[in-house]
Structure formats: C-alpha cells, structure tokens
Design an enzyme around this catalytic site. Sequence first.
Site, short mmCIF file in Angstrom:
data_model
loop_
_atom_site.label_atom_id
_atom_site.label_comp_id
_atom_site.label_asym_id
_atom_site.label_seq_id
_atom_site.Cartn_x
_atom_site.Cartn_y
_atom_site.Cartn_z
N ASP A 86 55.75 40.14 32.96
CA ASP A 86 55.55 38.74 33.32
C ASP A 86 55.67 37.81 32.12
O ASP A 86 55.30 36.64 32.21
CB ASP A 86 54.16 38.55 33.94
CG ASP A 86 54.22 38.49 35.46
OD1 ASP A 86 55.28 38.81 36.01
OD2 ASP A 86 53.21 38.13 36.08
N ASP A 239 40.73 43.22 40.77
CA ASP A 239 40.28 44.60 40.82
C ASP A 239 39.03 44.75 41.69
O ASP A 239 38.93 45.62 42.54
CB ASP A 239 40.03 45.13 39.41
CG ASP A 239 39.24 44.15 38.54
OD1 ASP A 239 38.80 43.10 39.04
OD2 ASP A 239 39.07 44.44 37.34
#
Length: 483
Positions: A86, A239
């Site tokens: 990214d 997460d």
Amino acid sequence: MAGAAAVASLAAVAAGWLDLDGPTATATLRRWWPSSSSSGGGRVFAAGPSSPLQVWAHMQVYKLSIGAACGLAWPSDRVIVQVLDDSTDPTVKDLVELECKFWANKGKNVKYEVRNNRKGYKAGALKQGMLYDYVQQCDFVAVFDADFQPEPDFLIRTVPYLVHDPRVALVQARWEFVNPNEFLMTRIQKMTLDYHFKVEQEAGSSMFAFFGFNGTAGVWQISSVKEAGGWEDRTTVEDMDLAVRVGLKGWKFIYVGDVKVKSELPSNLKAYRRQQHRWTCGAANLFRKTGREIMLTKEASFGRNLYLIYSFFFIRKVVAHVVPFMLYCVVIPLSVLIPEVRVPVWGVVYIPTAITLLYAIRNPSSIHFIPFWILFENVMSFHRTKATFIGLLELGSVNEWVVTEKLGNSSCTKPAPQILEKPPCRCWDRCTISEILVAIFLFFCATYNLVHGSDFYFVYIYLQAITFLIVGTGFCGTSRSNS
C-alpha cells in the site's frame, strides 16, 4: 498433533501489507494454507523517504521479516507468500518488488500485489488480498506485521491445532521483543505487554473464554473469517473487530504462549502515543458499534456475550484506562486541596501495592523498574482516557490511522546506553502542552500538600508531576528514526 498425512496435505500462502504514510512505514505478512499445491516465499518492507540512515533502518525491517517468512519450515511447493503493498512512494514499491523477485529467483512463489487506493488502510489491504483467485484454494491464513520475524518451526507448531479441531478459528502466538533494553520506555512496554499475554491472553485461552486477536503472529482458519464477513475497516482495530465477530459465531481461540515471534517495540515516544491512541480509541469505538449486536446475538452463549460486554470491553477497554488516571492524577491531587474529600487508605495504598506485587511476581527481573512503570503508565492512562472518550463519542480523530514507526534495529546486539535521551530538535516540536499543564497542576497540589497538609501525598504527587513533565517535554525515548 494431527496425523502426518493431514498436515502434509496443507499448502500455505503468506501475505503482507505494506503501508507508507509520510516519513514512516510498516507492513503486515499473512499466510494461507490451501489444500492443493502452491508455492511461495515472502517478505515485507518499510522505509523512510530521505535520510540514507532512515532507509537502511527500515530496509532491515522488511528484509528480516521477509527472510523469516521464506525460512519457514514447510514444503516449498506448498507455501505462497503474498505481499500487499500500500505504499505511496515509487521508490519503495520498486524496492519491494525487487525483493520479491529476489526470493522468486530462489524458488519461492511470491505474489506481489498493489492497490490503486488506500481505502481502509490495513483492513482494506487484507480484505483485498483475500479476493485473489489463488487464495480461494487456501484453508488457513497466518498474519505477521512487517517487523515480526517468525521462527522456522512456526507453522509446524501452530497449524496442527487448526487441523486437529475444525472449530478452532485462531491460534495466537506470543510476541517476543528484540529491543526491550533499549530505553526505560521500551522496558516498561515489555512489562505491560508481558502482563497482557501472560494474564489476559493465556487466562482467556485456558478458561476457553474469548480473547482478542493481536493483529499479528496468529493463524486463522479462513472459513471462520468468511463466515464472520471478512475484514472490516469500520474501526482502527480490524483485528479485534474480526475476533469479536468470529467469537460470536461460536468459534474457539487458542493461545500458544511457548510459540514466540520476534518483533520490535516503538522507541519513539510520539509513535508509541499514536499506537496507544489507535488501539484504545479503536477498541472503545468497536464497543460502541458492536455492543447491541453482542447483546442480541443468538449464536453464542449468554455467558460469552456477558463476558464480551462486561469483562472484555467495559472493564478492560474503558474502566481500566479511565480509573487509574481519574484516581491517581485527579482525585488524589484534588483531595489535598479540598479537606472534605478523603480518599480511603485502601485506594491509596493497598490496591496499588497489590497491583505492584502482581507485576513484580510476573516480572521478577524487572522489579526495580516497577515504580517507573507505575508513574509512566499513569501518564499513558491520561492519553488512553482521552482516546477512550473519543472512541465512545466518535469524535474527530476516531478513525485516525498513523503507522507506528519502527527503526529496524532488531539486529543490534548492543542496547543503547541511555535511559532518557534529549531529542535533537526544537523544544516546541517535541512538547505536548496537555501533559505539561497536568504537570503544573500536580506540582501545585504537591506544594500545597507539603505546606498545609498533614499527610505525605506530596511525595507521590511530586514524582508523578516530574514524570508528566519529562514525557510532556519529549525527554523520553528517541525523537526520530535516525537518532
């Protein structure tokens, strides 16, 4: 352990997320194990934009991580390493791609993938990575951040849990740190994270209760991820978000404390503050967004739902941050100014002593750092309290994502000798006004107690004021990546 035939039937894919934002960058590796033959190798990269020292430090990060991924003890025709890049710097992209080709020439199957946008940051990259055709053959995925270096036997020691019990969604390994003795600040971080893994994660696993995914150094069963809806970018703790949704589906988690993965602690104070803001604010915001969902779900037991709402979120993600700051930095100092306010002895002495003893038992080699840990954690509770309310109320910086800077110094064998270092930059660039204002307030309360009080609260309050001042003026840790 599952039978050899079952383990041998697995193939693996590793994936990494690389993110560069301004002068710092981090990356995340992930691995999948499909049921048909695949090949793979892996690596991660993070680099600074200008200084050769910065670039070299960050190059150490991705080279170490990718080298560790490629060194995993697993059949080379059954592991794929996917690097999700990214980064916004063309030079970084070229270096990452070049490293992927390097490992490909050594017989590793590296999948280097880039996106045309950075929507969702890490969660967006992970979600995009799951959509590639070669991932559909996979059964499991392991996740590693850029500065994490798994041991060669990582897969051998974690995958069998998933193969043996198809209802196990996650196997979480423990973090091990390569720079805990760099400064006093990194020593304190290690003590805090040791408690998190030893008490929170291990206790949750031992009691078959819910515990959160740490975002890295874990292996997921892909079917559980798909059943829960995949990665989401609605908060900065993708997460934890995934773990909550998978847990509500009735899946089981296992923490394996004897499997350790090397990583690096932030040695820059501002980077550490931002990391703590992201973790704390994201958790509080996730509580706001999933609280109703948790209470109404029928797929998990009432006991698990109650545990998630009360113990995991309310106590550990809200109360645990707010109470220490309010008690030790607000109530006790104000009590010396207002005679009518009396703090019970158990609140001032007994409870702090009990907490200190618990940490001392857990960290006997660091017992002499306990006073510093208490004072520094009280300062951080100030920032965590702000982050908690930002997350609960969804204020301006609720979705702020700043990559945690890592220096790539995991190969250093000689720790830095300093405990506190004067950052080589302008004063106003390293100062935090809010911490300095709290320090002034505490100095005033301590002095008032010294002159007019009949107790000895001023001893603690002076120490806490000095700590706020040290941290507020930036005389803690390093100030930039090439320092």
